[in-house]
Design an enzyme around this catalytic site. Structure first.
Site, mmCIF file in Angstrom:
data_model
loop_
_atom_site.group_PDB
_atom_site.id
_atom_site.type_symbol
_atom_site.label_atom_id
_atom_site.label_comp_id
_atom_site.label_asym_id
_atom_site.label_seq_id
_atom_site.Cartn_x
_atom_site.Cartn_y
_atom_site.Cartn_z
ATOM 1 N N THR A 47 0.803 -1.224 0.000
ATOM 2 C CA THR A 47 0.000 0.000 0.000
ATOM 3 C C THR A 47 0.840 1.280 0.000
ATOM 4 O O THR A 47 0.293 2.374 -0.063
ATOM 5 C CB THR A 47 -0.947 0.001 1.215
ATOM 6 O OG1 THR A 47 -0.141 -0.176 2.401
ATOM 7 C CG2 THR A 47 -1.937 -1.141 1.136
ATOM 8 N N THR A 144 5.419 -9.061 19.188
ATOM 9 C CA THR A 144 6.528 -8.313 18.583
ATOM 10 C C THR A 144 6.111 -6.888 18.199
ATOM 11 O O THR A 144 6.147 -6.512 17.029
ATOM 12 C CB THR A 144 7.045 -9.050 17.325
ATOM 13 O OG1 THR A 144 5.954 -9.170 16.390
ATOM 14 C CG2 THR A 144 7.581 -10.427 17.647
ATOM 15 N N PHE A 148 5.722 2.347 19.145
ATOM 16 C CA PHE A 148 4.378 2.927 19.125
ATOM 17 C C PHE A 148 3.341 1.907 19.599
ATOM 18 O O PHE A 148 2.441 2.210 20.385
ATOM 19 C CB PHE A 148 4.069 3.379 17.688
ATOM 20 C CG PHE A 148 2.682 3.907 17.493
ATOM 21 C CD1 PHE A 148 2.333 5.168 17.938
ATOM 22 C CD2 PHE A 148 1.721 3.145 16.828
ATOM 23 C CE1 PHE A 148 1.036 5.664 17.743
ATOM 24 C CE2 PHE A 148 0.433 3.634 16.626
ATOM 25 C CZ PHE A 148 0.099 4.890 17.081
ATOM 26 N N GLU A 149 3.496 0.660 19.131
ATOM 27 C CA GLU A 149 2.500 -0.373 19.450
ATOM 28 C C GLU A 149 2.534 -0.786 20.917
ATOM 29 O O GLU A 149 1.488 -1.043 21.521
ATOM 30 C CB GLU A 149 2.708 -1.579 18.521
ATOM 31 C CG GLU A 149 2.323 -1.236 17.085
ATOM 32 C CD GLU A 149 3.019 -2.067 16.016
ATOM 33 O OE1 GLU A 149 2.667 -1.902 14.835
ATOM 34 O OE2 GLU A 149 3.939 -2.858 16.341
ATOM 35 N N THR A 182 10.522 -4.741 18.521
ATOM 36 C CA THR A 182 11.383 -4.969 17.357
ATOM 37 C C THR A 182 12.136 -3.724 16.922
ATOM 38 O O THR A 182 13.176 -3.840 16.275
ATOM 39 C CB THR A 182 10.557 -5.504 16.175
ATOM 40 O OG1 THR A 182 9.400 -4.667 16.023
ATOM 41 C CG2 THR A 182 10.113 -6.930 16.429
ATOM 42 N N ILE A 214 20.215 2.079 8.873
ATOM 43 C CA ILE A 214 20.579 2.276 7.464
ATOM 44 C C ILE A 214 19.721 3.425 6.930
ATOM 45 O O ILE A 214 18.504 3.426 7.142
ATOM 46 C CB ILE A 214 20.313 0.986 6.656
ATOM 47 C CG1 ILE A 214 21.132 -0.174 7.240
ATOM 48 C CG2 ILE A 214 20.623 1.190 5.188
ATOM 49 C CD1 ILE A 214 20.728 -1.535 6.690
ATOM 50 N N PRO A 215 20.314 4.419 6.243
ATOM 51 C CA PRO A 215 19.529 5.558 5.773
ATOM 52 C C PRO A 215 18.693 5.212 4.540
ATOM 53 O O PRO A 215 18.963 5.653 3.430
ATOM 54 C CB PRO A 215 20.591 6.621 5.447
ATOM 55 C CG PRO A 215 21.822 5.840 5.153
ATOM 56 C CD PRO A 215 21.750 4.555 5.916
ATOM 57 N N ALA A 216 17.673 4.374 4.753
ATOM 58 C CA ALA A 216 16.757 3.988 3.673
ATOM 59 C C ALA A 216 15.481 3.504 4.331
ATOM 60 O O ALA A 216 15.466 3.217 5.529
ATOM 61 C CB ALA A 216 17.367 2.870 2.832
ATOM 62 N N ASP A 223 7.446 -7.805 9.089
ATOM 63 C CA ASP A 223 6.896 -9.148 8.875
ATOM 64 C C ASP A 223 8.010 -10.193 8.795
ATOM 65 O O ASP A 223 7.895 -11.300 9.332
ATOM 66 C CB ASP A 223 6.059 -9.161 7.591
ATOM 67 C CG ASP A 223 4.959 -8.106 7.628
ATOM 68 O OD1 ASP A 223 4.402 -7.880 8.711
ATOM 69 O OD2 ASP A 223 4.688 -7.492 6.581
HETATM 70 P P1 ATP Z 1 5.887 -3.786 12.853
HETATM 71 O O1 ATP Z 1 5.821 -2.949 11.628
HETATM 72 O O2 ATP Z 1 5.952 -5.232 12.553
HETATM 73 O O3 ATP Z 1 4.864 -3.471 13.837
HETATM 74 P P2 ATP Z 1 8.474 -2.544 13.306
HETATM 75 O O4 ATP Z 1 8.018 -1.134 13.238
HETATM 76 O O5 ATP Z 1 9.551 -2.858 14.283
HETATM 77 O O6 ATP Z 1 7.310 -3.524 13.613
HETATM 78 P P3 ATP Z 1 10.083 -2.299 10.998
HETATM 79 O O7 ATP Z 1 10.147 -0.839 11.284
HETATM 80 O O8 ATP Z 1 9.861 -2.783 9.628
HETATM 81 O O9 ATP Z 1 8.967 -2.988 11.879
HETATM 82 O O10 ATP Z 1 11.433 -2.920 11.571
HETATM 83 C C1 ATP Z 1 11.619 -4.304 11.673
HETATM 84 C C2 ATP Z 1 13.082 -4.593 11.872
HETATM 85 O O11 ATP Z 1 13.794 -4.165 10.727
HETATM 86 C C3 ATP Z 1 13.659 -3.861 13.074
HETATM 87 O O12 ATP Z 1 14.277 -4.771 13.940
HETATM 88 C C4 ATP Z 1 14.674 -2.908 12.489
HETATM 89 O O13 ATP Z 1 15.865 -3.029 13.191
HETATM 90 C C5 ATP Z 1 14.899 -3.376 11.069
HETATM 91 N N1 ATP Z 1 14.972 -2.204 10.217
HETATM 92 C C6 ATP Z 1 13.962 -1.612 9.547
HETATM 93 N N2 ATP Z 1 14.385 -0.520 8.878
HETATM 94 C C7 ATP Z 1 15.724 -0.418 9.129
HETATM 95 C C8 ATP Z 1 16.746 0.497 8.739
HETATM 96 N N3 ATP Z 1 16.491 1.549 7.951
HETATM 97 N N4 ATP Z 1 18.002 0.285 9.198
HETATM 98 C C9 ATP Z 1 18.273 -0.750 9.987
HETATM 99 N N5 ATP Z 1 17.362 -1.639 10.402
HETATM 100 C C10 ATP Z 1 16.101 -1.496 9.983
HETATM 101 N N1 PLP Z 2 1.016 -5.561 4.502
HETATM 102 C C1 PLP Z 2 0.625 -4.776 3.477
HETATM 103 C C2 PLP Z 2 -0.546 -5.143 2.634
HETATM 104 C C3 PLP Z 2 1.348 -3.607 3.221
HETATM 105 O O1 PLP Z 2 0.944 -2.811 2.231
HETATM 106 C C4 PLP Z 2 2.461 -3.270 4.023
HETATM 107 C C5 PLP Z 2 3.256 -2.053 3.805
HETATM 108 O O2 PLP Z 2 2.981 -1.239 2.984
HETATM 109 C C6 PLP Z 2 2.838 -4.078 5.045
HETATM 110 C C7 PLP Z 2 2.101 -5.236 5.273
HETATM 111 C C8 PLP Z 2 3.996 -3.591 5.866
HETATM 112 O O3 PLP Z 2 4.930 -4.439 6.281
HETATM 113 P P1 PLP Z 2 6.146 -4.070 7.257
HETATM 114 O O4 PLP Z 2 5.636 -3.431 8.515
HETATM 115 O O5 PLP Z 2 6.720 -5.415 7.517
HETATM 116 O O6 PLP Z 2 7.070 -3.142 6.515
HETATM 117 NA NA NA Z 3 7.155 -5.486 15.127
HETATM 118 MG MG MG Z 4 5.017 -3.386 10.023
#
Ligand code: ATP
Ligand code: PLP
Ligand code: NA
Ligand code: MG
Ligand code: MG
Length: 297
Positions: A47, A144, A148-149, A182, A214-216, A223
């Site tokens: 999305t 997990t 925020f959650e 996480t 990581i800056p991205a 997931d």
């Molecule tokens: P969810 O979306 O499942 O509720 P979340 O917010 O922790 O949980 P993400 O933000 O996707 O999910 O992060 C999941 C994992 O990926 C984290 O452990 C994080 O360390 C890693 N991660 C995500 N983005 C980056 C990044 N830019 N640089 C380093 N690690 C990252």
């Molecule tokens: N599921 C759907 C359908 C999505 O569109 C997205 C993100 O756009 C996610 C899950 C997000 O996954 P994650 O929090 O692992 O980045």
């Molecule tokens: Na999570």
């Molecule tokens: Mg997520």
């Protein structure tokens, strides 16, 4: 350790790209698990793209699939895994599934990623929050949340590491033995925080892992992370810190490969949301080299 299991994974499916079941199924299979995916939605793409099309499964349709399995005695699972859920009626059906699976296997481990939002923004309907808090948390074995959650689940602001450890204690008191935050940011430092309540009445074992940011911007990483945590924590049921080191190390290897491949293809990884290079990282999923170590509190 070769311990595996049979996982029912109720998550999103996208035709193109990796979120939900598309990020969770392959890694669990590579770790030796049988995985039975139920696709809670089927979208063209995630999305975050300018547009998407597709279908949404409702609670009744989920229940229909589960009854089909039940009618053939196919409902024995070691694990249930759930991620993004978009409505109260679907979440209520998932609660029914938990109950039904536990009638067949009372030891069922329910791994719940309580996806509600991130960085201060809720992206599910507000009325889901109280359902997660009051009905889902009590039946989950492992949660997990992100920063925020866990604030939403405990109703408390989390402004320090100490606050996050206390929030984990609150969640343990409500049900789950294992809680992994996480991602949580303090003063520009990205952390994973884990908490394992091994014995009732005793304090949990708690730890953190520092993660270089990581800056991205990636999608599907939450997931993937929850799937890896399920996979490894089942292989090391008494070492949540070790399981988390393996999961973090795998995930960071995937992200580094993703960045490198985008750069090589001439894209600027700072600009768009990146699709993870999952299949290309299969060796890092099967045999992660532990580069990120847990520090006990
Ligand atoms: P969810 O979306 O499942 O509720 P979340 O917010 O922790 O949980 P993400 O933000 O996707 O999910 O992060 C999941 C994992 O990926 C984290 O452990 C994080 O360390 C890693 N991660 C995500 N983005 C980056 C990044 N830019 N640089 C380093 N690690 C990252
Ligand atoms: N599921 C759907 C359908 C999505 O569109 C997205 C993100 O756009 C996610 C899950 C997000 O996954 P994650 O929090 O692992 O980045
Ligand atoms: Na999570
Ligand atoms: Mg997520
Ligand atoms: Mg996040």
């Amino acid at each position: 350790p070769s311990k595996t299991g049979r996982v029912l994974s109720i998550q999103s499916h996208t035709v193109q790209g990796y979120v939900g079941n598309k990020s969770a199924v392959l890694p669990l299979q590579l770790l030796g698990y049988d995985v039975d995916p139920i696709n809670s939605v089927q979208f063209s793409n995630h999305t975050g793209y300018p547009t998407f099309r597709g279908q949404v499964l409702d609670g009744q349709q989920l229940w229909d699939l589960v009854e089909g399995l039940a009618a053939n005695n196919l409902l024995y699972y070691s694990h249930l895994l759930t991620g993004y859920i978009g409505s109260v009626s679907f979440l209520d059906a998932v609660l029914g599934v938990v109950e039904k699976l536990r009638l067949i296997n009372p030891e069922l481990i329910y791994v719940c990623d309580p996806v509600m939002g991130d960085e201060g923004k809720l992206y599910v309907p507000e009325e889901l929050v109280s359902v997660y808090r009051e009905k889902v948390v009590p039946v989950a074995s492992m949660l997990t949340p992100n920063q925020f959650e866990i604030e939403k689940l405990t109703g408390s602001r989390i402004l320090s590491e100490k606050d996050s450890l206390e929030a984990c204690n609150k969640l343990h008191a409500a049900g789950p033995q294992k809680v992994i935050i996480t991602s949580i940011m303090f003063e520009d430092n990205l952390l994973l925080i884990g908490s394992h309540k091994k014995v009732k009445g005793q304090p949990p074992e708690q730890f953190k892992i520092a993660i270089p940011k990581i800056p991205a911007y990636f999608t599907g990483t939450g997931d993937l992370m929850t799937a890896l945590l399920l996979g490894w924590s089942n292989k090391y049921p008494n070492d949540l810190d070790k399981a988390s080191e393996l999961a973090v190390s795998s995930l960071q290897a995937v992200l580094q490969r993703t960045i490198a491949d985008y750069k090589e293809a001439g894209f600027n990884p700072g600009s768009d949301s990146l699709e993870i290079r999952l299949i290309q990282s299969q060796d890092d999923i099967r045999n992660p080299q532990v580069k990120y170590k847990a520090e006990k509190y």
